[in-house]
Scaffold this motif. Structure first.
Motif, mmCIF file in Angstrom:
data_model
loop_
_atom_site.group_PDB
_atom_site.id
_atom_site.type_symbol
_atom_site.label_atom_id
_atom_site.label_comp_id
_atom_site.label_asym_id
_atom_site.label_seq_id
_atom_site.Cartn_x
_atom_site.Cartn_y
_atom_site.Cartn_z
ATOM 1 N N SER A 39 0.859 -1.182 0.122
ATOM 2 C CA SER A 39 0.125 0.113 -0.144
ATOM 3 C C SER A 39 0.832 1.323 0.242
ATOM 4 N N THR A 40 0.530 2.397 -0.519
ATOM 5 C CA THR A 40 1.075 3.408 -0.664
ATOM 6 C C THR A 40 0.266 4.594 0.214
ATOM 7 N N ASP A 41 -1.117 4.154 0.654
ATOM 8 C CA ASP A 41 -1.554 5.551 1.472
ATOM 9 C C ASP A 41 -1.678 5.192 2.805
ATOM 10 N N GLY A 42 -0.628 4.582 3.447
ATOM 11 C CA GLY A 42 -0.704 4.309 4.785
ATOM 12 C C GLY A 42 -1.454 3.265 5.557
ATOM 13 N N THR A 43 -1.969 2.475 4.855
ATOM 14 C CA THR A 43 -2.529 1.273 5.203
ATOM 15 C C THR A 43 -1.537 0.453 6.206
ATOM 16 N N GLY A 44 -0.671 0.087 5.725
ATOM 17 C CA GLY A 44 0.222 -0.667 6.498
ATOM 18 C C GLY A 44 0.783 0.042 8.130
ATOM 19 N N GLU A 45 0.960 1.527 8.022
ATOM 20 C CA GLU A 45 1.291 1.896 9.136
ATOM 21 C C GLU A 45 0.075 2.201 10.210
ATOM 22 N N LEU A 46 -1.115 2.238 9.534
ATOM 23 C CA LEU A 46 -2.351 2.319 10.368
ATOM 24 C C LEU A 46 -2.611 0.651 11.179
ATOM 25 N N ALA A 47 -2.252 -0.438 9.991
ATOM 26 C CA ALA A 47 -2.478 -1.542 10.950
ATOM 27 C C ALA A 47 -1.388 -1.753 11.897
ATOM 28 N N GLU A 48 -0.091 -1.203 11.562
ATOM 29 C CA GLU A 48 0.736 -1.575 12.749
ATOM 30 C C GLU A 48 0.470 -0.683 13.835
ATOM 31 N N GLY A 49 -0.055 0.616 13.845
ATOM 32 C CA GLY A 49 -0.499 1.260 14.955
ATOM 33 C C GLY A 49 -1.426 0.759 15.883
ATOM 34 N N TRP A 50 -2.444 0.100 14.969
ATOM 35 C CA TRP A 50 -3.359 -0.621 15.620
ATOM 36 C C TRP A 50 -3.187 -1.839 16.497
ATOM 37 N N ARG A 51 -2.159 -2.469 16.020
ATOM 38 C CA ARG A 51 -1.625 -3.792 16.533
ATOM 39 C C ARG A 51 -0.798 -3.507 17.943
ATOM 40 N N ASP A 52 -0.268 -2.263 18.245
ATOM 41 C CA ASP A 52 0.425 -1.753 19.311
ATOM 42 C C ASP A 52 -0.289 -2.393 20.689
ATOM 43 N N GLY A 53 0.281 -3.216 21.617
ATOM 44 C CA GLY A 53 -0.301 -3.603 22.617
ATOM 45 C C GLY A 53 -1.300 -4.575 22.524
ATOM 46 N N ARG A 54 -1.193 -5.254 21.537
ATOM 47 C CA ARG A 54 -2.361 -6.593 21.308
ATOM 48 C C ARG A 54 -1.220 -7.552 20.760
ATOM 49 N N ASP A 55 -1.745 -8.804 21.188
ATOM 50 C CA ASP A 55 -0.942 -10.117 21.038
ATOM 51 C C ASP A 55 -1.696 -10.939 20.154
ATOM 52 N N ASP A 56 -2.818 -10.743 19.652
ATOM 53 C CA ASP A 56 -3.623 -11.424 18.787
ATOM 54 C C ASP A 56 -3.707 -11.024 17.257
ATOM 55 N N ILE A 57 -2.753 -10.185 16.873
ATOM 56 C CA ILE A 57 -2.561 -9.411 15.678
ATOM 57 C C ILE A 57 -1.305 -9.636 15.093
ATOM 58 N N VAL A 58 -1.005 -10.158 13.777
ATOM 59 C CA VAL A 58 0.261 -10.326 13.027
ATOM 60 C C VAL A 58 0.008 -9.184 12.093
ATOM 61 N N VAL A 59 0.805 -8.145 11.641
ATOM 62 C CA VAL A 59 0.862 -7.711 10.415
ATOM 63 C C VAL A 59 2.415 -7.860 9.792
ATOM 64 N N VAL A 60 2.100 -8.329 8.401
ATOM 65 C CA VAL A 60 3.105 -8.448 7.272
ATOM 66 C C VAL A 60 3.055 -7.556 6.290
ATOM 67 N N ARG A 61 4.110 -7.036 5.881
ATOM 68 C CA ARG A 61 4.159 -6.235 4.779
ATOM 69 C C ARG A 61 5.151 -6.766 3.653
ATOM 70 N N GLN A 62 4.281 -6.399 2.580
ATOM 71 C CA GLN A 62 5.300 -6.931 1.270
ATOM 72 C C GLN A 62 4.937 -6.082 0.189
ATOM 73 N N HIS A 63 5.830 -6.108 -0.902
ATOM 74 C CA HIS A 63 5.788 -5.647 -2.205
ATOM 75 C C HIS A 63 4.291 -5.832 -2.731
ATOM 76 N N ASN A 64 3.847 -5.144 -3.696
ATOM 77 C CA ASN A 64 2.480 -5.220 -4.168
ATOM 78 C C ASN A 64 2.552 -6.326 -5.097
ATOM 79 N N ARG A 65 1.803 -7.419 -4.730
ATOM 80 C CA ARG A 65 1.623 -8.658 -5.676
ATOM 81 C C ARG A 65 0.361 -9.184 -6.265
ATOM 82 N N GLY A 66 -1.064 -8.499 -5.298
ATOM 83 C CA GLY A 66 -2.011 -9.111 -5.507
ATOM 84 C C GLY A 66 -2.602 -9.705 -4.521
ATOM 85 N N LYS A 67 -4.072 -9.800 -4.475
ATOM 86 C CA LYS A 67 -4.853 -10.396 -3.377
ATOM 87 C C LYS A 67 -4.365 -12.010 -3.084
#
Length: 228
Positions: A39-67
């Motif tokens: 993503s180029t609009d901050g989606t990843g940063e928002l997901a990582e920010g939401w993850r802080d303090g939670r142990d039931d979420i994994v956030v992985v970031r990769q180059h754009n390859r498709g759904k």
């Protein structure tokens, strides 16, 4: 049973936090795996920010390859008994998930599709040719695999985790949907459908799938039927 939500996300900054909040609020033992697909609009940063303090979420970031590539990336991180593909755009309502997974919890289903076309739940009325294309693709899948699916292209699919891991998925883009359908039906797995709500978006609102993906879907359905 523990439910792993697999959330492929590409440029969904407007909705990603709402999706995560709604999934988190479900009365389920759960894990969330978000794959930010370049993503180029901050989606990843928002997901990582939401993850802080939670142990039931994994956030992985990769180059754009498709759904499809994002879903394949998420699968090894899933630690639940059931996996649910949850789009990040709020077209699908997480409140439908407890009903969607119930046939798997009961032990009667291996896979459950949430159908937008079987009636009984709210549906946005728009995009006639998308409806025609979806019905055609579902009909083609039914003819090729001798089944009775009403909504082959649905984004809401739930699986026993061992079944999902065994499907040998290869498609990188939206063709992951017909590939899943074809490989589930070819193996004659126990497939159920349940009606779900659908709050569809227009292209101006961010919808990404196009008519070109319909032609890819035909190729994938035929390819799996003929060559496995």
């Amino acid at each position: 049973m523990r439910v792993s939500f697999l959330v492929p996300a590409y440029n969904e900054a407007a909705t990603i936090v709402d999706v995560l909040e709604q999934v988190s609020a479900l009365d389920l033992e759960k894990q969330i795996v978000v794959v930010d697909d370049g993503s180029t609009d901050g989606t990843g940063e928002l997901a990582e920010g939401w993850r802080d303090g939670r142990d039931d979420i994994v956030v992985v970031r990769q180059h754009n390859r498709g759904k499809g590539a994002a879903i394949r990336t998420a699968i090894p991180h899933a630690d639940g008994d059931i996996a649910v593909i949850q789009d990040a755009d709020l077209e699908y309502d997480p409140a439908d998930v407890p009903a969607l997974i119930e046939p798997i919890e009961r032990g009667v289903a291996d896979v459950v599709f949430g159908s937008r076309l079987s009636g009984g739940r709210p549906q946005r009325a728009y995009l006639f040719w998308h409806l025609v294309g979806n019905r055609f693709l579902s009909l083609l899948a039914n003819v090729l695999y001798n089944t009775t699916i009403s909504d082959m292209e649905t984004g809401y699919k739930a699986f026993r985790i061992d079944v999902l891991r065994s499907l040998d998925l290869r498609q990188d883009d939206f063709a992951i949907e017909p590939e899943i359908t074809a490989k589930v039906c070819r193996r004659k797995l126990r497939l159920y459908e349940l009606p779900i709500a659908y709050y569809g978006r227009t292209y101006a609102e961010g919808k990404k799938i196009t008519w070109r993906d319909g032609f890819k879907a035909i190729r994938v359905l035929l390819g799996v039927r003929l060559f496995g």
